[in-house]
Write a protein that holds these residues in place. Structure first.
Motif, short mmCIF file in Angstrom:
data_model
loop_
_atom_site.label_atom_id
_atom_site.label_comp_id
_atom_site.label_asym_id
_atom_site.label_seq_id
_atom_site.Cartn_x
_atom_site.Cartn_y
_atom_site.Cartn_z
N ASP A 1 0.88 -1.30 0.19
CA ASP A 1 -0.18 0.06 -0.17
C ASP A 1 1.00 1.06 0.01
O ASP A 1 1.45 1.60 0.93
N GLU A 2 0.95 1.88 -1.09
CA GLU A 2 1.87 3.01 -1.37
C GLU A 2 1.39 4.28 -0.10
O GLU A 2 2.21 4.88 0.09
N GLU A 3 0.21 4.48 -0.05
CA GLU A 3 -0.16 5.45 0.82
C GLU A 3 0.19 5.24 2.25
O GLU A 3 0.74 6.16 2.81
N LEU A 4 0.10 3.79 2.58
CA LEU A 4 0.51 3.62 3.91
C LEU A 4 2.12 3.79 4.06
O LEU A 4 2.74 4.14 4.83
N ASN A 5 2.83 3.41 2.81
CA ASN A 5 4.29 3.67 2.91
C ASN A 5 4.52 5.18 3.19
O ASN A 5 5.62 5.57 3.75
N ASN A 6 3.72 5.87 2.55
CA ASN A 6 4.08 7.42 2.37
C ASN A 6 3.77 7.83 4.09
O ASN A 6 4.49 8.74 4.55
N ILE A 7 2.65 7.27 4.64
CA ILE A 7 2.25 7.78 5.94
C ILE A 7 3.64 7.44 6.89
O ILE A 7 4.03 8.36 7.48
N TRP A 8 4.24 6.17 6.77
CA TRP A 8 5.39 5.94 7.56
C TRP A 8 6.62 6.71 7.36
O TRP A 8 7.07 7.33 8.16
N GLU A 9 6.88 6.93 5.93
CA GLU A 9 8.02 7.83 5.77
C GLU A 9 7.73 9.33 6.11
O GLU A 9 8.72 9.91 6.81
N VAL A 10 6.57 9.77 6.42
CA VAL A 10 6.33 11.16 6.60
C VAL A 10 6.50 11.29 8.45
O VAL A 10 6.84 12.04 8.62
N ALA A 11 5.88 10.25 8.85
CA ALA A 11 6.03 10.03 10.30
C ALA A 11 7.50 9.86 10.67
O ALA A 11 7.81 10.40 11.76
N LYS A 12 8.33 9.13 9.95
CA LYS A 12 9.65 9.12 9.95
C LYS A 12 10.33 10.18 10.19
O LYS A 12 11.09 10.77 10.87
N TYR A 13 10.14 11.12 9.21
CA TYR A 13 10.69 12.43 8.85
C TYR A 13 10.06 13.30 10.11
O TYR A 13 11.11 14.02 10.58
N THR A 14 8.95 13.30 10.42
CA THR A 14 8.35 14.21 11.59
C THR A 14 9.33 13.81 12.81
O THR A 14 9.73 14.67 13.51
N MET A 15 9.67 12.48 13.04
CA MET A 15 10.14 12.00 14.24
C MET A 15 11.69 12.62 13.98
O MET A 15 12.36 13.06 15.31
N GLU A 16 12.14 12.62 12.81
CA GLU A 16 13.68 13.00 12.81
C GLU A 16 13.74 14.49 13.28
O GLU A 16 14.80 14.96 13.81
N LEU A 17 12.60 15.27 12.72
CA LEU A 17 12.66 16.88 12.96
C LEU A 17 12.81 17.13 14.33
O LEU A 17 13.13 17.86 14.99
N THR A 18 11.71 16.37 14.97
CA THR A 18 11.53 16.55 16.49
C THR A 18 12.61 15.95 17.29
O THR A 18 12.32 16.09 18.73
N SER A 19 13.43 14.88 16.91
CA SER A 19 14.40 14.69 17.77
C SER A 19 15.75 15.35 17.70
O SER A 19 16.47 15.34 16.60
N ARG A 20 15.99 16.16 18.72
CA ARG A 20 17.12 16.96 18.75
C ARG A 20 17.99 16.60 19.88
O ARG A 20 18.21 15.74 20.18
#
Length: 719
Positions: free
Chosen positions: A297-316
């Motif tokens: 499911d490409e939509e689900l893959n995109n959700i996971w990738e954006v969640a991962k990037y969100t986590m990257e940005l808020t991990s300081r």
């Protein structure tokens, strides 16, 4: 209650035990975390104005003594580096001045170094052939060096010395106070003229330091930042900006000193100021992405990738809430970040730093972040940390701080033994209109009960039976009251609160969904809550990803994984359909256009990159890939995959010993683990076949396979 005595005394190291390991900077445990969190959280600005946190901020101890005893196999020469003034004692004898080199004779050598620093954390770095600063050094903020006949240093309470704090800081020339996150250059994707200036687009939400290339001229430069185009162009209402005076005759690249969050930047030059291209220095926490998820499911893959990037940005330096605002460490936000981290980077160091920074220093005079529920999340985070990592040493070090914080909480109970908001307390729960915080709110009693159970578990882990018995008894008493006072048989649910000794009529989702994954309810009670609360549209809906995370977890625990998958795709997918490149602080599908950016009564008050928006990482890892530790540090674990609407999925789940690798289709499961003993759960219409091990039938259409580390398992089944 018996108090846990901290590790006391000077360690004597036998000559045969020396390991040639690198030195590291050390400090009093928790002090660097407190100092660094103060430094980070006070970088926030709103429209150019300094905006500090509103809670009590602690400081480090200004005078710390470090010591360790050695039994050297031969003479050694050590080099000493510190942050602050210092003196040195060897075998009780004070050395003159502040020596940077000290020669040590063969045999037993007791080293005591006292460091003073008012501005920064007193820190020490020592290196020699046999002598290095590491986590086995001891530290104290008290001026006591009494040595008894056993060679142990102590005072009347037995709590003078504790193991030193440390992090991965191995360069003596890079002092802890100089620590900065790394950066890398990134270019904007477009720069277009707009009105009196230029609109710059970086293509997605990002965080770092803006760079203007070939900047020159005399005049002013107004820079307006936005997580949306609308915000960047709203020069009167955008949340962050920079107003700069420029005076340079030769073109030069200029990078701003203060980091910002943005996707769009609107820049208006005045006078004859001009510049060429715009780029940025992207600031990041270097953590390996060990977790992975992909599916059909490409939509689900995109959700996971954006969640991962969100986590990257808020991990300081620590786990923060959002990159635009607040850029602070909130315990409720951090608690969710820890869980996501266990399925992504498994970065235990940032978890520990954040836990220590949130706890701060004694005396305890207020709840963490001033929020009652955020204090309880802090307790819950500690046992979760142990469950995923198996790091008993950290539990031992933080336990005394758990005791004093719990004592603070228990002393604030009312005559009925319940928590009720007192002066200065913020009962938060969630951002929701009309949510009552009056009286004895059931949600707070539930979290306190779980916190007491956590205290009992930690006391048992550390073999302190008096504490274990005390906390277990307190937890049981509160749990009994909780059911007596808040459970309503007619509603088949917990009510929201109790006011003047009477149940309120209101039922909300919060207490009920937490009670499910805390496993407090019988099977019949669970089904009642599912029907009458969680799947009941008449109960006020949750609009923040913060509490949607818990609601969906409760539904997963109740077996509603197909429903939850649809909700993930609808809720987080809904943000993606609106162009989100990171996940938001709040999402209401009924809003339209720029209305999505409003919050707190401000036009652009909402954070469009918020840590609690990244929860699909956790949900997909725990409930769909289905991997979860069942004992500390993945000594044992389960793999219970669930495909939902996907044709196939694959992923990696990080553990202390490496990654558990998994592939699942409708006919085949492949799994390999580097750690512990696992149990693969299989739903199949017929007996599955495996290339290793033995399939065991548990019930109709349910089977298990015991997993050993290092083996590539392939299972064929009929889904």
């Amino acid at each position: 209650m018996k108090k846990l005595l901290l590790i006391v005394g000077c360690l004597v190291v036998a000559a045969t035990s020396f390991a040639q390991q690198a030195s590291t900077w050390i400090w009093y445990p928790g002090d660097f975390e407190v100092w660094l969190s103060n430094d980070m959280q006070n970088r926030r600005t709103e429209r150019g104005t300094f905006f500090p946190p509103f809670w009590k901020m602690d400081s480090h101890y200004v005078l710390v003594e470090f010591n360790k005893a050695f039994d050297l196999p031969e003479a050694d020469e050590i080099r000493i580096y510190t942050e602050g003034k210092y003196n040195v004692k060897v075998n009780g004898k004070m050395l003159p001045g502040m020596p940077s080199k000290v020669k040590l004779e063969k045999g037993k050598q007791q080293i005591n170094i006292k460091v003073y620093n008012q501005a920064h954390v007193p820190a020490l770095y020592v290196t020699g052939k046999y002598v290095q600063t590491d986590k086995e050094w001891l530290a104290t903020f008290e001026d006591k060096e009494w040595i008894d006949e056993t060679g142990k240093a102590s005072d009347a309470s037995g709590t003078t010395y504790v193991k030193a704090g440390y992090w991965n800081m191995g360069d003596p020339n890079e002092k802890p106070s100089q620590f900065k996150l790394p950066t890398r250059p990134e270019r904007a994707v477009s720069k277009t003229p707009h009105d009196k200036g230029f609109l710059v687009d970086f293509g997605k939400n990002t965080f770092g330091f803006l760079t203007l290339h070939k900047l020159q001229g005399e005049g002013d430069l107004a820079i307006y930042y936005g997580e949306s185009k609308e915000e960047a162009l709203a020069t009167e209402t955008c949340e962050t900006l920079d107003l700069l005076a420029v005076s340079t005759h030769s073109a030069q690249d200029s990078t701003l000193e203060l980091s910002k969050a943005f996707r769009y930047v609107y820049i208006e030059p005045k006078g004859d100021v001009q510049f060429d291209e715009v780029s940025m220095q992207y600031e990041y926490l270097p953590v390996e992405d060990r977790g992975m998820f992909r599916s059909s499911d490409e939509e689900l893959n995109n959700i996971w990738e954006v969640a991962k990037y969100t986590m990257e940005l808020t991990s300081r330096e620590f786990y923060i809430d959002g990159i635009k605002r607040d850029r602070w460490i909130w315990s409720g936000d951090a608690y969710q970040s820890y869980a996501m981290n266990y399925y992504l980077g498994f970065d235990s160091e940032t978890v520990k730093r954040t836990i220590l920074a949130l706890r701060g220093k004694e005396p305890t005079i207020t709840h963490i972040n001033t929020i009652m529920d955020y204090t309880f999340y802090w307790f819950l985070s500690i046992y979760d940390y142990y469950r995923y990592t198996g790091d008993k040493e950290f539990i031992e070090s933080v336990y005394p701080r758990m005791q004093t914080l719990m004592e603070f909480c228990l002393n604030r109970r009312n005559k009925d033994g319940l928590m009720e908001g007192l002066s200065g307390d913020w009962v938060f729960i969630d951002w929701a209109e009309g949510l009552s915080k009056k009286g004895e709110v059931s949600f707070e009693q539930l979290l306190l009960c779980r916190s007491l159970e956590t205290m009992a578990l930690c006391a048992d882990l550390l073999q302190i039976p008096e504490d274990q018995n005390f906390y277990a008894k307190e937890a049981k008493n509160l749990k009994d009251k909780f059911f007596d006072f808040y459970w309503n048989d007619q509603k088949t649910a917990f009510v929201h609160s109790r006011i003047d000794g009477q149940q309120s009529d209101e039922v909300t989702r919060y207490t009920n969904m937490f009670a499910i994954f805390f496993d407090y309810l019988s099977a019949d009670q669970q089904q009642g809550v599912k029907k009458n609360v969680l799947l009941n549209d008449n109960i006020k809906k949750i609009m923040t990803p913060y509490m949607r995370y818990y609601e969906l977890e409760a539904l997963c625990a109740l077996g509603e994984k197909d429903y939850v998958m649809n909700e993930i795709k609808s809720y987080w997918g809904g943000m993606l359909k609106l162009g989100a490149t990171t996940f938001w602080e709040e999402y209401n599908p009924e809003k339209e256009g720029a209305e999505h950016y409003t919050m707190y009564g401000r036009e652009f008050g909402k954070s469009l990159c918020h840590s609690w928006g990244a929860s699909p990482i956790y949900l997909l890892g725990k409930y769909y890939l289905g991997v979860e530790p069942t004992s500390a540090g993945y000594e044992t674990y389960t793999v219970d995959p669930y495909l939902a609407s996907q044709e196939w999925m694959e992923g990696k789940i990080p553990t202390p010993g490496g990654e558990i690798e998994l592939f699942v289709s409708k006919k085949k499961i492949k799994v390999k683990s580097p750690i512990g003993k696992g149990k693969l759960k299989i739903s199949s219409k017929s007996l599955p076949r495996t290339n290793h091990g033995k399939i065991t039938k548990v019930s109709e259409n349910t089977y298990t396979l015991e997993l050993e580390k290092g083996i590539d398992y392939e299972v064929e089944y009929t889904g």
